[in-house]
Design a protein around this motif. Structure first.
Motif, PDB file in Angstrom:
ATOM      1  N   VAL A 123      33.928   3.687  -9.301  1.00 29.03           N
ATOM      2  CA  VAL A 123      32.699   3.509  -8.534  1.00 29.03           C
ATOM      3  C   VAL A 123      33.052   2.597  -7.376  1.00 29.03           C
ATOM      4  CG1 VAL A 123      30.328   2.681  -8.528  1.00 29.03           C
ATOM      5  CG2 VAL A 123      31.267   3.712 -10.598  1.00 29.03           C
ATOM      6  N   THR A 124      32.807   3.053  -6.135  1.00 24.53           N
ATOM      7  CA  THR A 124      33.130   2.241  -4.968  1.00 24.53           C
ATOM      8  C   THR A 124      31.878   2.074  -4.102  1.00 24.53           C
ATOM      9  OG1 THR A 124      33.785   4.138  -3.616  1.00 24.53           O
ATOM     10  CG2 THR A 124      35.492   3.099  -4.954  1.00 24.53           C
ATOM     11  N   ARG A 125      31.803   0.956  -3.376  1.00 20.61           N
ATOM     12  CA  ARG A 125      30.701   0.721  -2.466  1.00 20.61           C
ATOM     13  C   ARG A 125      31.033  -0.466  -1.571  1.00 20.61           C
ATOM     14  NH1 ARG A 125      31.331  -0.663  -7.771  1.00 20.61           N
ATOM     15  NH2 ARG A 125      29.994  -2.352  -8.515  1.00 20.61           N
ATOM     16  N   VAL A 126      30.366  -0.522  -0.440  1.00 16.14           N
ATOM     17  CA  VAL A 126      30.440  -1.666   0.455  1.00 16.14           C
ATOM     18  C   VAL A 126      29.172  -2.477   0.263  1.00 16.14           C
ATOM     19  CG1 VAL A 126      30.520  -2.440   2.855  1.00 16.14           C
ATOM     20  CG2 VAL A 126      31.888  -0.470   2.135  1.00 16.14           C
ATOM     21  N   VAL A 127      29.329  -3.765  -0.001  1.00 15.75           N
ATOM     22  CA  VAL A 127      28.171  -4.628  -0.216  1.00 15.75           C
ATOM     23  C   VAL A 127      28.317  -5.868   0.662  1.00 15.75           C
ATOM     24  CG1 VAL A 127      27.981  -3.841  -2.611  1.00 15.75           C
ATOM     25  CG2 VAL A 127      29.173  -5.989  -2.110  1.00 15.75           C
ATOM     26  N   LYS A 128      27.230  -6.606   0.789  1.00 15.14           N
ATOM     27  CA  LYS A 128      27.281  -7.872   1.487  1.00 15.14           C
ATOM     28  C   LYS A 128      27.857  -8.942   0.558  1.00 15.14           C
ATOM     29  CE  LYS A 128      25.423  -6.277   5.247  1.00 15.14           C
ATOM     30  NZ  LYS A 128      26.241  -6.114   6.481  1.00 15.14           N
ATOM     31  N   TRP A 129      28.450  -9.974   1.182  1.00 14.10           N
ATOM     32  CA  TRP A 129      29.110 -11.024   0.403  1.00 14.10           C
ATOM     33  C   TRP A 129      28.198 -11.622  -0.656  1.00 14.10           C
ATOM     34  CZ3 TRP A 129      27.675 -16.246   0.305  1.00 14.10           C
ATOM     35  CH2 TRP A 129      28.531 -17.062  -0.461  1.00 14.10           C
ATOM     36  N   ASN A 130      26.936 -11.827  -0.352  1.00 14.41           N
ATOM     37  CA  ASN A 130      26.031 -12.472  -1.307  1.00 14.41           C
ATOM     38  C   ASN A 130      25.648 -11.577  -2.476  1.00 14.41           C
ATOM     39  OD1 ASN A 130      24.611 -10.917   0.639  1.00 14.41           O
ATOM     40  ND2 ASN A 130      22.704 -11.974   0.185  1.00 14.41           N
ATOM     41  N   GLN A 131      26.098 -10.318  -2.463  1.00  8.87           N
ATOM     42  CA  GLN A 131      25.776  -9.381  -3.551  1.00  8.87           C
ATOM     43  C   GLN A 131      26.957  -9.119  -4.479  1.00  8.87           C
ATOM     44  OE1 GLN A 131      24.551  -5.888  -1.429  1.00  8.87           O
ATOM     45  NE2 GLN A 131      22.625  -6.790  -0.702  1.00  8.87           N
TER      46      GLN A 131
END
Length: 502
Positions: free
Chosen positions: A322-330
């Motif tokens: 499972v891959t995704r781009v998230v924000k640092w705070n997440q």
């Protein structure tokens, strides 16, 4: 869906038992009736100070702990409203000779915490101050601030900081033992971001401690801070967000039959990984498939295109992913299937065994994995247990001169941790866990890259030697500092230092 798996656990309070004589041995203090001392009008506590006793909601809140295995016991608790009240507690404890334990978020898990009995909880969990200075690029927090409290404010202000991998421990508590995490390759330990602290010492006096104010004490705080006082605030250097705060996350899952293949890949391709990548490998029981699995949670601090190139050897395994781009705070909320909430549940029996690793050894990983696989089959009550391999590059950690702080292990590149968990009352699983934990710790030591066991102080169980935790080279200087700043050993329950070494 694969059962989410545990992330790294960072601890705040622990106890180190050793053969070195301490100025006040455990068990020497008699039980003192604290109620008349604490409610005596002469104390004149501030209006927002709360004193509580057993069988009250306030007492339960002020003594709650993350693990209930071998817990300390309390006969009173105080939530001080001011630094002056903390000074009063320290002076009272020194004059009346009763033990107290400072509580930030209650995440200490040392097995020997049970040696603290019938004392006072100095509860700072409500000290939640948080201030961001954008111009100076600093963050100042109180001891009740957890990592969960800082993510959104920092991100919304356009900054981030190196953190641990779990949301619920006290940020200051983690820091004074070092503070490891996924960004340590790029920015160093959390301790390396620290600029100053306010500390109430064993003399009851408040000090600002930094590189220019009490520099000798500052050296000791950076790695052994729990030995010298109660920290009421800490100021850190923070970093402007890069890549718009975007971070690439990838979770990979393989069956137990492919464990060696995965560990070989880690050793071959990531023993000298870039500072932007970090991984936490987990051996766990998948309750959906009723089988053991290997999971790898990868984080890359940079664009997705770079991340996929960096992680090509992992993707080439064709594992479930499972891959995704998230924000640092997440990151923590989204990593490992969102297991952080489960990890942070309080009042659970837990027992942890840990080691530093200087090299990544597929042989060592596989031997440990096979043993935990057998444990899962033999003891179903322990299937919430996890075997954790933290793969963290250390470029920025190693760049700090060794003599700059009391922290002894700047050559480590990760950690091995077996986090045993079982249901309360399951003594069969509890005993099996303790036996296997010691066995695994000894086994992993042989392939850790160290000539003897080396233990990160925040991960120390409490039954290791003092040399294994603080390092032989640092102990003589630490002992002198202990004698100077806490000669009566008031701060005796957080991996205590001797006042003389050797």
């Amino acid at each position: 869906m694969a059962r989410p798996w545990i992330l790294s656990i960072i601890a705040f309070i622990g106890i180190l038992t050793n053969a070195v004589a301490l100025p006040q041995d455990y068990g020497d203090l008699p039980t003192v009736d604290l109620k008349p001392l604490l409610i005596d009008p002469v104390r004149k506590w501030s209006a927002n100070t709360t004193v509580s006793f057993p069988n009250s909601p306030a007492f339960e809140a002020s003594t709650e702990r993350w693990t209930i295995a071998d817990p300390p016991t309390y006969i009173a608790a105080i939530r001080p409203g001011t630094e002056g009240d903390i000074s009063k507690v320290i002076n009272l404890a020194r004059s009346r000779r009763f033990p107290f334990l400072t509580r930030g978020a209650g995440h200490g898990y040392s097995a020997s915490l049970g040696k603290f009995q019938h004392g006072l909880s100095l509860d700072l969990s409500q000290w939640k101050s948080l201030k961001i200075d954008k111009k100076a690029q600093t963050l100042t927090v109180g001891p009740g601030v957890t990592f969960a409290d800082i993510f959104d404010p920092l991100f919304n202000a356009g900054f981030y900081i190196q953190t641990g991998s779990c949301s619920c421990p006290s940020m200051i508590g983690v820091t004074i033992g070092g503070g490891i995490g996924r960004l340590m390759g790029k920015y160093g330990l959390l301790m390396d971001a620290l600029q100053s602290v306010r500390l109430v010492g064993a003399d009851g006096k408040v000090k600002t401690v930094s590189a220019t104010s009490h520099p000798d004490l500052w050296w000791g705080v950076l790695g052994a801070g729990a030995n010298f006082g109660v920290i009421t605030s800490a100021t850190y250097k923070i970093h402007p967000l890069v890549n718009n705060g975007d971070v690439f996350l990838a979770d990979f899952f393989l069956p137990a039959s492919r464990s060696r293949e995965y560990f070989d890949m880690v050793e071959t391709y990531y023993s000298n990984a870039s500072a932007n990548v970090a991984q936490i490998v987990i051996g766990s029981w998948n309750r959906t498939t009723n089988s053991v699995q290997v999971g790898g949670n990868w984080v890359y601090y940079g664009p997705e295109e770079e991340a996929r190139r960096e992680l090509a050897p992992v993707f080439n395994l064709n594992a479930t992913s499972v891959t995704r781009v998230v924000k640092w705070n997440q990151i923590i909320n989204r990593s490992g299937g969102g297991f952080d909430k489960f990890v942070c549940q309080p009042n659970q029996p837990r027992s942890l065994y840990s080691l530093n690793q200087k090299i990544y050894s597929a042989d060592g990983y596989q031997r440990g994995f096979k043993k935990i696989e057998k444990y899962f089959h033999d003891y179903p009550g322990g299937r919430d247990t996890t075997l954790v391999y933290e793969i963290f590059p250390n470029q920025a950690v190693a760049a700090v001169p060794d003599d700059a702080t009391s922290f002894p292990w700047r050559d480590f590149k990760g950690f091995i941790q077996t986090n045993f968990a079982w249901a309360a009352g399951d003594e069969v699983t509890a005993k099996a866990s303790e036996k296997l934990g010691e066995e695994l710790r000894n086994d992993f030591s042989a392939t850790s890259g160290y000539s003897e066991q080396a233990i990160f102080v925040n991960y120390a169980r409490g039954d290791e030697s003092i040399e294994n935790v603080y390092g032989k080279r640092k102990l003589p200087r630490l002992a002198k500092l202990k004698k100077k700043y806490d000669p009566s050993n008031l701060f005796a329950y957080n991996h205590p230092l001797p006042t003389q070494y050797p």
